[in-house]
Design a protein around this motif. Structure first.
Motif, PDB file in Angstrom:
ATOM      1  N   SER A   1       0.835  -1.202   0.000  1.00 23.41           N
ATOM      2  CA  SER A   1       0.000   0.000   0.000  1.00 23.41           C
ATOM      3  C   SER A   1       0.866   1.247   0.000  1.00 23.41           C
ATOM      4  N   TYR A   2       0.349   2.268  -0.670  1.00 23.63           N
ATOM      5  CA  TYR A   2       0.890   3.627  -0.537  1.00 23.63           C
ATOM      6  C   TYR A   2      -0.142   4.405   0.276  1.00 23.63           C
ATOM      7  N   GLY A   3       0.167   4.763   1.494  1.00 26.30           N
ATOM      8  CA  GLY A   3      -0.835   5.376   2.359  1.00 26.30           C
ATOM      9  C   GLY A   3      -2.012   4.426   2.499  1.00 26.30           C
TER      10      GLY A   3
ATOM     11  N   ASP B   1      14.387  -2.911 -13.105  1.00 27.11           N
ATOM     12  CA  ASP B   1      13.105  -2.267 -13.436  1.00 27.11           C
ATOM     13  C   ASP B   1      13.191  -1.487 -14.738  1.00 27.11           C
ATOM     14  N   GLU B   2      12.516  -1.987 -15.770  1.00 23.19           N
ATOM     15  CA  GLU B   2      12.361  -1.266 -17.047  1.00 23.19           C
ATOM     16  C   GLU B   2      13.691  -0.737 -17.574  1.00 23.19           C
ATOM     17  N   ALA B   3      14.650  -1.625 -17.705  1.00 18.90           N
ATOM     18  CA  ALA B   3      15.979  -1.190 -18.126  1.00 18.90           C
ATOM     19  C   ALA B   3      15.989  -0.664 -19.555  1.00 18.90           C
TER      20      ALA B   3
ATOM     21  N   PRO C   1      16.511   0.730  -9.949  1.00 14.47           N
ATOM     22  CA  PRO C   1      15.187   1.316 -10.149  1.00 14.47           C
ATOM     23  C   PRO C   1      15.026   1.913 -11.536  1.00 14.47           C
ATOM     24  N   GLU C   2      13.786   2.069 -11.920  1.00 17.22           N
ATOM     25  CA  GLU C   2      13.464   2.824 -13.134  1.00 17.22           C
ATOM     26  C   GLU C   2      14.068   4.215 -12.963  1.00 17.22           C
ATOM     27  N   GLY C   3      14.657   4.763 -13.986  1.00 14.72           N
ATOM     28  CA  GLY C   3      15.239   6.091 -13.855  1.00 14.72           C
ATOM     29  C   GLY C   3      16.693   6.060 -13.396  1.00 14.72           C
TER      30      GLY C   3
ATOM     31  N   GLU D   1       9.783  -5.565 -17.263  1.00 13.90           N
ATOM     32  CA  GLU D   1      10.101  -5.049 -18.603  1.00 13.90           C
ATOM     33  C   GLU D   1       8.833  -4.944 -19.432  1.00 13.90           C
ATOM     34  N   GLN D   2       8.601  -3.763 -19.995  1.00 16.59           N
ATOM     35  CA  GLN D   2       7.458  -3.577 -20.913  1.00 16.59           C
ATOM     36  C   GLN D   2       7.695  -4.355 -22.211  1.00 16.59           C
ATOM     37  N   ASN D   3       8.940  -4.382 -22.614  1.00 21.46           N
ATOM     38  CA  ASN D   3       9.293  -5.041 -23.868  1.00 21.46           C
ATOM     39  C   ASN D   3       9.538  -6.524 -23.588  1.00 21.46           C
TER      40      ASN D   3
ATOM     41  N   ALA E   1       0.488  -4.402 -17.740  1.00 23.14           N
ATOM     42  CA  ALA E   1       0.264  -3.053 -18.260  1.00 23.14           C
ATOM     43  C   ALA E   1       0.791  -2.010 -17.272  1.00 23.14           C
ATOM     44  N   ASN E   2       0.843  -0.770 -17.712  1.00 25.07           N
ATOM     45  CA  ASN E   2       1.182   0.335 -16.819  1.00 25.07           C
ATOM     46  C   ASN E   2       0.267   0.311 -15.612  1.00 25.07           C
ATOM     47  N   GLY E   3       0.867   0.443 -14.436  1.00 22.86           N
ATOM     48  CA  GLY E   3       0.055   0.509 -13.222  1.00 22.86           C
ATOM     49  C   GLY E   3      -0.361  -0.844 -12.673  1.00 22.86           C
ATOM     50  N   ALA E   4       0.076  -1.924 -13.281  1.00 27.93           N
ATOM     51  CA  ALA E   4      -0.323  -3.257 -12.817  1.00 27.93           C
ATOM     52  C   ALA E   4       0.307  -3.631 -11.482  1.00 27.93           C
ATOM     53  N   GLY E   5       1.410  -2.956 -11.145  1.00 25.61           N
ATOM     54  CA  GLY E   5       2.050  -3.223  -9.858  1.00 25.61           C
ATOM     55  C   GLY E   5       3.431  -3.851  -9.945  1.00 25.61           C
ATOM     56  N   LYS E   6       4.037  -3.790 -11.114  1.00 23.68           N
ATOM     57  CA  LYS E   6       5.347  -4.423 -11.291  1.00 23.68           C
ATOM     58  C   LYS E   6       6.425  -3.714 -10.455  1.00 23.68           C
ATOM     59  N   THR E   7       6.480  -2.388 -10.586  1.00 20.69           N
ATOM     60  CA  THR E   7       7.469  -1.622  -9.823  1.00 20.69           C
ATOM     61  C   THR E   7       7.236  -1.792  -8.325  1.00 20.69           C
ATOM     62  N   THR E   8       5.982  -1.771  -7.933  1.00 22.29           N
ATOM     63  CA  THR E   8       5.665  -1.904  -6.506  1.00 22.29           C
ATOM     64  C   THR E   8       6.098  -3.274  -5.985  1.00 22.29           C
ATOM     65  N   THR E   9       5.983  -4.306  -6.830  1.00 23.75           N
ATOM     66  CA  THR E   9       6.434  -5.635  -6.405  1.00 23.75           C
ATOM     67  C   THR E   9       7.941  -5.626  -6.130  1.00 23.75           C
ATOM     68  N   LEU E  10       8.702  -4.961  -6.993  1.00 27.52           N
ATOM     69  CA  LEU E  10      10.143  -4.856  -6.725  1.00 27.52           C
ATOM     70  C   LEU E  10      10.395  -4.053  -5.450  1.00 27.52           C
ATOM     71  N   ARG E  11       9.607  -2.989  -5.260  1.00 29.11           N
ATOM     72  CA  ARG E  11       9.765  -2.187  -4.035  1.00 29.11           C
ATOM     73  C   ARG E  11       9.428  -2.997  -2.792  1.00 29.11           C
ATOM     74  N   ALA E  12       8.446  -3.883  -2.919  1.00 28.30           N
ATOM     75  CA  ALA E  12       8.094  -4.746  -1.780  1.00 28.30           C
ATOM     76  C   ALA E  12       9.294  -5.616  -1.409  1.00 28.30           C
TER      77      ALA E  12
ATOM     78  N   GLN F   1      -4.208   0.538  -1.411  1.00 28.18           N
ATOM     79  CA  GLN F   1      -3.588  -0.776  -1.590  1.00 28.18           C
ATOM     80  C   GLN F   1      -3.437  -1.040  -3.084  1.00 28.18           C
ATOM     81  N   VAL F   2      -2.217  -1.355  -3.535  1.00 26.65           N
ATOM     82  CA  VAL F   2      -1.996  -1.567  -4.974  1.00 26.65           C
ATOM     83  C   VAL F   2      -1.583  -3.006  -5.312  1.00 26.65           C
ATOM     84  N   LEU F   3      -1.107  -3.767  -4.336  1.00 29.54           N
ATOM     85  CA  LEU F   3      -0.881  -5.206  -4.560  1.00 29.54           C
ATOM     86  C   LEU F   3      -1.852  -5.960  -3.665  1.00 29.54           C
TER      87      LEU F   3
HETATM   88  P1  ATP Z   1       4.581   1.280 -14.615  1.00 29.65           P
HETATM   89  O1  ATP Z   1       5.113   0.469 -15.710  1.00 29.65           O
HETATM   90  O2  ATP Z   1       3.667   2.368 -15.064  1.00 29.65           O
HETATM   91  O3  ATP Z   1       5.589   1.713 -13.599  1.00 29.65           O
HETATM   92  P2  ATP Z   1       3.815  -0.761 -12.755  1.00 29.65           P
HETATM   93  O4  ATP Z   1       3.178  -2.024 -13.177  1.00 29.65           O
HETATM   94  O5  ATP Z   1       5.234  -0.798 -12.381  1.00 29.65           O
HETATM   95  O6  ATP Z   1       3.547   0.321 -13.871  1.00 29.65           O
HETATM   96  P3  ATP Z   1       3.392   0.471 -10.244  1.00 29.65           P
HETATM   97  O7  ATP Z   1       4.336   1.573 -10.521  1.00 29.65           O
HETATM   98  O8  ATP Z   1       3.794  -0.568  -9.283  1.00 29.65           O
HETATM   99  O9  ATP Z   1       2.931  -0.216 -11.579  1.00 29.65           O
HETATM  100  O10 ATP Z   1       2.011   1.111  -9.759  1.00 29.65           O
HETATM  101  C1  ATP Z   1       0.921   0.353  -9.254  1.00 29.65           C
HETATM  102  C2  ATP Z   1      -0.161   1.314  -8.760  1.00 29.65           C
HETATM  103  O11 ATP Z   1       0.332   2.050  -7.657  1.00 29.65           O
HETATM  104  C3  ATP Z   1      -0.594   2.347  -9.808  1.00 29.65           C
HETATM  105  O12 ATP Z   1      -1.969   2.505  -9.696  1.00 29.65           O
HETATM  106  C4  ATP Z   1       0.134   3.604  -9.369  1.00 29.65           C
HETATM  107  O13 ATP Z   1      -0.601   4.740  -9.708  1.00 29.65           O
HETATM  108  C5  ATP Z   1       0.217   3.442  -7.850  1.00 29.65           C
HETATM  109  N1  ATP Z   1       1.416   4.093  -7.290  1.00 29.65           N
HETATM  110  C6  ATP Z   1       2.700   3.897  -7.670  1.00 29.65           C
HETATM  111  N2  ATP Z   1       3.547   4.618  -6.915  1.00 29.65           N
HETATM  112  C7  ATP Z   1       2.781   5.296  -6.039  1.00 29.65           C
HETATM  113  C8  ATP Z   1       3.065   6.223  -4.969  1.00 29.65           C
HETATM  114  N3  ATP Z   1       4.321   6.574  -4.677  1.00 29.65           N
HETATM  115  N4  ATP Z   1       2.014   6.723  -4.286  1.00 29.65           N
HETATM  116  C9  ATP Z   1       0.741   6.348  -4.578  1.00 29.65           C
HETATM  117  N5  ATP Z   1       0.416   5.480  -5.548  1.00 29.65           N
HETATM  118  C10 ATP Z   1       1.409   4.959  -6.278  1.00 29.65           C
END
Ligand code: ATP
Length: 236
Positions: free
Chosen positions: A12-14, A160-162, A83-85, A193-195, A37-48, A17-19
């Protein structure tokens, strides 16, 4: 035993809940992909995994629950997050960035050998070893970020998205090096990876995420054989 195992992980962010219960595992010397897809939670999974977002569930690394440990301690245990970036240090040279990656190590001779290995892996960096990271192209910065992660001698790299923002040939070069790293240095990997063509050049299997849940898991060949996966991730 798996090197890394996620069991019913939420994040969760605040209050958002995203995963919503992610599970997958990474064997020793394995490489697994996260698609979606974008926003599916891939980056958040790595952050977890690296401990930069609040989670519930279990995240086992070498059999030990690492959830809640935070990024410094997961890094110390051998988890390197790229990380991405990219996050290279712009005012430091290529060589200095690589040495920063090794700051927790004391084996000086091996550190020097590993710097040479990274420069062999990425000839572009060899040419620019004294340049500030800020002066590098996007592709060179991505190479440096991967090289710096390797310098920590991790057990696993979270990538993440190299390929983000890179020309196809540059992205290919980054991934060719990642493939070599996996093979030669026995580093395990979780690849976001998107690709998917690039991802499938490295990983053995992958998990497809949809809105924070596991939609599909399969071996590389299984996934590449599925029409839906080909349409969504492989460009036809
Ligand atoms: P992308 O390829 O766009 O990075 P992703 O699959 O990696 O997509 P995440 O970045 O994990 O997805 O995002 C998952 C969800 O969490 C999205 O709805 C996003 O808007 C939300 N989210 C990501 N980072 C934050 C944050 N710092 N605060 C609040 N919500 C966030």
């Amino acid at each position: 035993m798996s090197l890394l195992e996620l069991e019913d992980v939420t994040a969760s962010y605040g209050h958002a809940q995203v995963l919503h219960g992610i599970s997958f595992s990474l064997p020793e010397n394995g490489a697994t992909g996260l698609l979606g897809a974008n926003g599916a939670g891939k980056t958040t999974t790595l952050r977890a995994i690296s401990g930069t977002v609040r989670t519930t569930g279990r995240i086992l690394f070498e059999g030990r629950d690492i959830s809640g440990l935070g990024p410094d301690r997961t890094a110390h245990l051998g988890i390197a997050h790229v990380p991405e970036g990219r996050g290279t240090l712009g005012q430091l040279s290529v060589r200095e960035n690589l040495l920063v990656g090794a700051y927790q190590r004391k084996d000086r001779k091996q550190i020097a050998t590993d710097v040479d290995y990274v420069l062999d892996l990425f000839p572009n960096l060899q040419e620019r070893v004294r340049s500030n990271a800020a002066a590098l192209s996007g592709g060179e910065q991505q190479m440096l970020a991967v090289g710096r992660a390797f310098m920590a001698k991790p057990r696993v790299i979270l990538l993440d998205e190299a390929s983000l923002g890179l020309a196809p040939s540059t992205a290919r070069r980054v991934y060719d090096a990642v493939v070599r790293l996996r093979r030669e240095a026995q580093v395990s990997m979780v690849v976001v990876e998107q690709n998917a063509n690039l991802a499938f050049s490295v990983v053995d299997d992958a998990t497809v995420l949809e809105t924070g849940r596991v939609a599909l898991h399969g071996s590389r060949d299984e996934l590449m054989g599925m029409d839906a996966v080909r349409r969504a991730y492989l460009g036809g």
